[in-house]
Design a protein around this motif. Structure first.
Motif, PDB file in Angstrom:
ATOM      1  N   LEU A  34      39.194  34.781  24.683  1.00  0.00           N
ATOM      2  CA  LEU A  34      38.776  35.634  25.804  1.00  0.00           C
ATOM      3  C   LEU A  34      38.378  34.803  27.014  1.00  0.00           C
ATOM      4  O   LEU A  34      38.711  35.157  28.151  1.00  0.00           O
ATOM      5  N   LEU A  35      37.667  33.706  26.779  1.00  0.00           N
ATOM      6  CA  LEU A  35      37.296  32.849  27.905  1.00  0.00           C
ATOM      7  C   LEU A  35      38.547  32.252  28.548  1.00  0.00           C
ATOM      8  O   LEU A  35      38.627  32.139  29.774  1.00  0.00           O
ATOM      9  N   TRP A  36      39.533  31.881  27.743  1.00  0.00           N
ATOM     10  CA  TRP A  36      40.799  31.388  28.279  1.00  0.00           C
ATOM     11  C   TRP A  36      41.462  32.454  29.152  1.00  0.00           C
ATOM     12  O   TRP A  36      41.938  32.154  30.251  1.00  0.00           O
ATOM     13  N   ALA A  37      41.477  33.699  28.681  1.00  0.00           N
ATOM     14  CA  ALA A  37      42.095  34.785  29.452  1.00  0.00           C
ATOM     15  C   ALA A  37      41.379  34.982  30.787  1.00  0.00           C
ATOM     16  O   ALA A  37      42.022  35.180  31.829  1.00  0.00           O
ATOM     17  N   ALA A  38      40.052  34.922  30.772  1.00  0.00           N
ATOM     18  CA  ALA A  38      39.286  35.081  32.014  1.00  0.00           C
ATOM     19  C   ALA A  38      39.545  33.911  32.959  1.00  0.00           C
ATOM     20  O   ALA A  38      39.730  34.101  34.171  1.00  0.00           O
ATOM     21  N   TRP A  39      39.569  32.708  32.419  1.00  0.00           N
ATOM     22  CA  TRP A  39      39.852  31.511  33.232  1.00  0.00           C
ATOM     23  C   TRP A  39      41.242  31.610  33.852  1.00  0.00           C
ATOM     24  O   TRP A  39      41.421  31.311  35.033  1.00  0.00           O
ATOM     25  N   MET A  40      42.221  32.027  33.054  1.00  0.00           N
ATOM     26  CA  MET A  40      43.586  32.161  33.595  1.00  0.00           C
ATOM     27  C   MET A  40      43.617  33.157  34.746  1.00  0.00           C
ATOM     28  O   MET A  40      44.273  32.918  35.761  1.00  0.00           O
ATOM     29  N   ALA A  41      42.927  34.282  34.586  1.00  0.00           N
ATOM     30  CA  ALA A  41      42.897  35.297  35.645  1.00  0.00           C
ATOM     31  C   ALA A  41      42.292  34.712  36.917  1.00  0.00           C
ATOM     32  O   ALA A  41      42.841  34.896  38.009  1.00  0.00           O
ATOM     33  N   ARG A  42      41.181  34.001  36.778  1.00  0.00           N
ATOM     34  CA  ARG A  42      40.507  33.407  37.943  1.00  0.00           C
ATOM     35  C   ARG A  42      41.353  32.325  38.602  1.00  0.00           C
ATOM     36  O   ARG A  42      41.302  32.142  39.807  1.00  0.00           O
ATOM     37  N   GLU A  43      42.093  31.585  37.781  1.00  0.00           N
ATOM     38  CA  GLU A  43      42.914  30.486  38.284  1.00  0.00           C
ATOM     39  C   GLU A  43      44.291  30.947  38.754  1.00  0.00           C
ATOM     40  O   GLU A  43      45.039  30.148  39.319  1.00  0.00           O
ATOM     41  N   GLY A  44      44.623  32.199  38.481  1.00  0.00           N
ATOM     42  CA  GLY A  44      45.946  32.698  38.848  1.00  0.00           C
ATOM     43  C   GLY A  44      47.049  32.125  37.969  1.00  0.00           C
ATOM     44  O   GLY A  44      48.182  31.964  38.397  1.00  0.00           O
TER      45      GLY A  44
END
Length: 153
Positions: A34-44
């Protein structure tokens, strides 16, 4: 900022940790994923979520959940086992569990395409949870998204 450093920074914030643990314990979700998914969203960034979810499910079933289970089993008193020795073993397992989470995150990060257009953290979490095959209630993901979007201070 790389995924691991970002995850350590945000997880140190109490609302993020609480939301993550709730998603893990009440909804069977994998916190590093989940943290990876959130990071990916923030990083585009983007990735094949089905491949990532498969990696996460295999890792969690074979490594993450068993380590967590052993660590949690050692929390209770186990007479006649010496408490100090038991706690030392529990701490060692906790360190291995954390190293395993880091390795999973590094593997997920390696699946991520370079930065592009960002999406909302909630949208990233919802998409990743759906790809995992057993998404939690949206409200639980909204709590995590809200905690992650609060500014550092």
């Amino acid at each position: 900022m790389g995924l691991w450093d970002w995850a350590l920074e945000v997880y140190a914030r109490q609302p993020v940790a609480a939301a993550c643990l709730h998603l893990q314990d009440a909804h069977g979700q994998n916190v590093p994923y989940l943290l990876w998914a959130a990071w990916m969203a923030r990083e585009g960034r983007s990735a094949d979520l089905k491949d990532a979810a498969g990696l996460m499910r295999r890792w969690d079933a074979e490594i993450g959940a068993p380590l967590r289970g052993v660590r949690r089993a050692l929390k209770a008193p186990r007479p006649p086992v010496d408490d100090a020795a038991k706690e030392a073993l529990r701490d060692a397992i906790k360190a291995v569990e954390l190293r395993g989470e880091r390795l999973l995150m590094e593997s997920l990060e390696a699946l991520s395409a370079p930065s592009g257009a960002t999406v909302s953290v909630l949208d990233g979490l919802v998409a990743a949870a759906a790809a995992s095959g057993d998404p939690p209630r949206r409200a639980a993901l909204e709590k995590l998204a809200s905690a992650l979007e609060k500014p550092f201070g």
